[in-house]
Write an enzyme that holds these catalytic residues in place. Structure first.
Site, PDB file in Angstrom:
ATOM      1  N   CYS A   1       0.722  -1.282   0.104  1.00 21.89           N
ATOM      2  CA  CYS A   1       0.033  -0.299   0.253  1.00 21.89           C
ATOM      3  C   CYS A   1       0.644   0.769  -0.124  1.00 21.89           C
ATOM      4  O   CYS A   1       0.817   2.151  -1.089  1.00 21.89           O
ATOM      5  CB  CYS A   1      -1.428   0.069   1.008  1.00 21.89           C
TER       6      CYS A   1
HETATM    7  N1  LIG Z   1      -2.499  -6.391   1.993  1.00 20.66           N
HETATM    8  C1  LIG Z   1      -3.424  -5.303   2.680  1.00 20.66           C
HETATM    9  O1  LIG Z   1      -3.322  -5.006   4.061  1.00 20.66           O
HETATM   10  C2  LIG Z   1      -4.062  -3.841   1.721  1.00 20.66           C
HETATM   11  C3  LIG Z   1      -5.144  -3.068   2.680  1.00 20.66           C
HETATM   12  C4  LIG Z   1      -5.867  -2.654   1.926  1.00 20.66           C
HETATM   13  C5  LIG Z   1      -6.310  -2.620   0.677  1.00 20.66           C
HETATM   14  N2  LIG Z   1      -4.947  -3.193  -0.353  1.00 20.66           N
HETATM   15  C6  LIG Z   1      -5.489  -3.697  -1.532  1.00 20.66           C
HETATM   16  O2  LIG Z   1      -6.702  -4.552  -1.905  1.00 20.66           O
HETATM   17  C7  LIG Z   1      -5.930  -5.348  -3.514  1.00 20.66           C
HETATM   18  C8  LIG Z   1      -5.773  -6.786  -2.606  1.00 20.66           C
HETATM   19  O3  LIG Z   1      -4.573  -6.057  -2.382  1.00 20.66           O
HETATM   20  P1  LIG Z   1      -4.396  -7.727  -1.091  1.00 20.66           P
HETATM   21  O4  LIG Z   1      -3.352  -7.307  -0.315  1.00 20.66           O
HETATM   22  O5  LIG Z   1      -5.132  -8.357  -1.072  1.00 20.66           O
HETATM   23  O6  LIG Z   1      -3.324  -8.721  -2.744  1.00 20.66           O
HETATM   24  P2  LIG Z   1      -2.573  -9.909  -2.541  1.00 20.66           P
HETATM   25  O7  LIG Z   1      -1.694 -10.235  -3.965  1.00 20.66           O
HETATM   26  O8  LIG Z   1      -3.197 -10.481  -1.558  1.00 20.66           O
HETATM   27  O9  LIG Z   1      -4.489 -11.473  -3.207  1.00 20.66           O
HETATM   28  C9  LIG Z   1      -4.877 -10.395  -4.416  1.00 20.66           C
HETATM   29  C10 LIG Z   1      -5.071 -11.873  -5.102  1.00 20.66           C
HETATM   30  O10 LIG Z   1      -6.096 -11.370  -6.934  1.00 20.66           O
HETATM   31  C11 LIG Z   1      -5.061 -12.695  -7.217  1.00 20.66           C
HETATM   32  N3  LIG Z   1      -5.584 -12.647  -8.735  1.00 20.66           N
HETATM   33  C12 LIG Z   1      -5.134 -11.532  -9.169  1.00 20.66           C
HETATM   34  N4  LIG Z   1      -5.293 -11.401 -10.596  1.00 20.66           N
HETATM   35  C13 LIG Z   1      -7.009 -12.336 -10.755  1.00 20.66           C
HETATM   36  C14 LIG Z   1      -7.388 -12.499 -11.449  1.00 20.66           C
HETATM   37  N5  LIG Z   1      -8.239 -11.990 -12.395  1.00 20.66           N
HETATM   38  N6  LIG Z   1      -8.558 -13.114 -11.145  1.00 20.66           N
HETATM   39  C15 LIG Z   1      -9.217 -13.000 -10.251  1.00 20.66           C
HETATM   40  N7  LIG Z   1      -7.543 -13.110  -8.763  1.00 20.66           N
HETATM   41  C16 LIG Z   1      -6.518 -12.968  -9.076  1.00 20.66           C
HETATM   42  C17 LIG Z   1      -4.126 -13.702  -6.801  1.00 20.66           C
HETATM   43  O11 LIG Z   1      -3.679 -14.161  -6.616  1.00 20.66           O
HETATM   44  C18 LIG Z   1      -4.229 -13.096  -5.131  1.00 20.66           C
HETATM   45  O12 LIG Z   1      -4.061 -14.130  -4.602  1.00 20.66           O
HETATM   46  C19 LIG Z   1      -5.471  -4.627  -3.490  1.00 20.66           C
HETATM   47  O13 LIG Z   1      -4.940  -3.083  -4.406  1.00 20.66           O
HETATM   48  C20 LIG Z   1      -4.466  -3.369  -2.053  1.00 20.66           C
HETATM   49  O14 LIG Z   1      -4.358  -2.074  -2.623  1.00 20.66           O
HETATM   50  C21 LIG Z   1      -4.604  -4.578   0.707  1.00 20.66           C
END
Ligand SMILES: NC(=O)c1ccc[n+]([C@@H]2O[C@H](COP(=O)([O-])OP(=O)(O)OC[C@H]3O[C@@H](n4cnc5c(N)ncnc54)[C@H](O)[C@@H]3O)[C@@H](O)[C@H]2O)c1
Length: 445
Positions: free
Chosen positions: A276
């Site tokens: 982030c």
């Molecule tokens: N990790 C955090 O603490 C956090 C906090 C707030 C917001 N976010 C936001 O949330 C979003 C996701 O982050 P995250 O940390 O969960 O990421 P992550 O990488 O842990 O998870 C994303 C998942 O999406 C899957 N993926 C990718 N392309 C795909 C598709 N076309 N179809 C289906 N699945 C697909 C990946 O395999 C993965 O499992 C981002 O925008 C991030 O900025 C994350």
């Protein structure tokens, strides 16, 4: 038409018969899916990563905030399953998107994951459904990028289907807050979408905070992350100045934090990490250009934060020079904590990896110990470090290190054991002082 479609979904949400799909079962999606299922919604998780599916199949959670027991419990109810088959979306009333939003190599927003997901949804979107984007992104993404792709389904937004944006505020490793107890910002594109989104999220979380537009909701999330990036940069800059003056920046911050109003403590470190804070602010930078604006605070903060690993290395070099009469070349350094954040195994953008890489670049022998990360996984910028293994705790004393560099202060590290090695310790996290350990060999950096 739209009224009856939205009313029908509202009824299904109120009586919990609505079905949910969560796309992207990562740090954000898996806790959300498990929480929704535990609160009564039939939930399907979708991901393109088959290894995640296999682990779920084996009853194994790969996200620390979801225990294996919680996973087993919702799976047993029959309300949670998972698949890589997007055709399952045709059964779903609410679709939530939690896919990554990284930067490209040129540090511009990479919305390809969101776009590809929207394309898949468009193939199966059914009339009367709600699609909510949770991925962090610049204001305008929901209506300017996602909705037009969903409309390729032939359905009309706001009439045949509804869109919303609700940013995730997950904080991996924070034991005080869970998905359900973090207040959730929610906005729909239009009144009906707003009502549906509020009704859906009220099932999943304890407190929903509705805001007027999806653009506002997108801006709220990005503002929260810019706030952190800028404040961390500020204390990182103060660290350099106070170091030069012989003043301990951590003592300064803790002293200032005794003021009961008008001050909020942020702490310096070896650089920014995670999905982030190093990334999201630059989504706004990119979008601001369209309006003829530059984001000077964001860029200055980025510059300061990005310079931290080099500063830490220069402090380590000075200490080696002064205490061991040698430089970095040939020195044997143990880096403690390779993930970016305390007590979690998340490696994304970890500055500790950059420190290892820089040390190797200077001709040092760099190794790491991390109780949460057995080996360095595949990382776009560090293919050379793939598979490097964590040195077992029991081997540390016998390996003849010249210095220890604390990059991430996991609680499960034996700091007292490091202190008795009697070698210089460069501490970027105040790990020794905060634990009341001997400071003779410790240099804060
Ligand atoms: N990790 C955090 O603490 C956090 C906090 C707030 C917001 N976010 C936001 O949330 C979003 C996701 O982050 P995250 O940390 O969960 O990421 P992550 O990488 O842990 O998870 C994303 C998942 O999406 C899957 N993926 C990718 N392309 C795909 C598709 N076309 N179809 C289906 N699945 C697909 C990946 O395999 C993965 O499992 C981002 O925008 C991030 O900025 C994350």
């Amino acid at each position: 038409m739209s009224k009856s479609l939205s009313d029908a979904l509202l009824t299904r949400l109120n009586d919990r018969t609505a079905t949910l799909a969560v796309i992207g079962l990562g740090y954000v999606g898996l806790p959300l899916a498990v929480t929704a299922a535990s609160r009564g919604l039939k939930t399907t998780g979708l991901d393109v990563d088959p290894s995640k599916m296999h682990r779920l199949e084996a009853g194994e959670s790969y996200i620390e905030s979801v225990s294996d027991e919680a996973l087993a419990e919702v799976t047993k109810t029959g309300r949670f399953d998972w698949t890589t088959d997007f055709a399952r979306l045709s059964d779903c009333d609410v679709i939530v998107i939690c896919v990554p939003t990284p930067l490209t190599r040129h540090r511009e927003p990479d919305l390809s994951y969101v776009e590809n997901t929207a394309r898949e949804i468009a193939k199966y979107l059914k009339a009367g459904s709600l699609v909510s984007l949770e991925s962090t992104t610049f204001p305008g993404t929901t209506v300017e990028v996602m909705t037009p792709i969903l409309a390729e389904s032939g359905l009309t937004p706001g009439k045949d289907f509804f869109v919303a944006f609700s940013p995730e505020r997950e904080d991996p490793g924070n034991a005080s807050f869970r998905t359900a107890t973090i207040p959730k910002i929610v906005a729909g594109d239009g009144e009906a979408a707003g009502k549906l989104a509020a009704a859906f999220y009220s099932i999943v979380v304890d407190k929903v905070v509705p805001v007027s537009t999806t653009q506002t909701a997108e801006a709220i999330k990005i503002t929260e992350n810019i706030f952190r990036a800028v404040n961390i940069a500020l204390v990182n800059e103060l660290k350099l100045i106070y170091d030069a003056m012989g003043i301990d920046v951590w003592e300064v911050i803790d002293g200032a934090a005794t003021k009961p109003f008008g001050f909020m403590p942020f702490y310096p470190g070896p650089g920014l990490g995670g999905h982030c804070i190093p990334i999201d602010p630059f989504y706004l930078t990119w979008k601001a250009r369209e309006y003829g604006h530059t984001t000077r605070f964001i860029e200055l903060a980025g510059e300061i934060n990005v310079s931290m690993p080099a500063y830490v290395i220069s402090r380590l070099r000075d200490v080696l020079d002064e205490k061991c009469g040698k430089g970095l070349k040939g020195a044997k350094i143990l880096v403690i904590g390779i993930s970016y954040k305390k007590n979690v195994p998340d490696m994304r953008e970890s500055p500790a990896v950059q420190l290892v890489d820089r040390l190797l670049g200077h001709g040092a022998v760099a190794e790491f110990h991390d109780p949460h990360v057995p080996a360095i996984p595949k990382m776009r910028d560090y293919p050379n470090l793939l598979g490097m293994k964590s040195v077992p705790e029991c081997d540390i004393a016998g390996r003849g290190y010249d210095a220890v560099l604390i990059a991430t202060d996991h609680d499960a590290v034996d700091y007292a054991g490091l202190a008795v090695l009697g070698i210089p310790i460069i501490d970027t996290r105040n790990a020794f002082a905060s634990r009341g350990l001997p400071m003779e060999n410790v240099t804060k950096a």
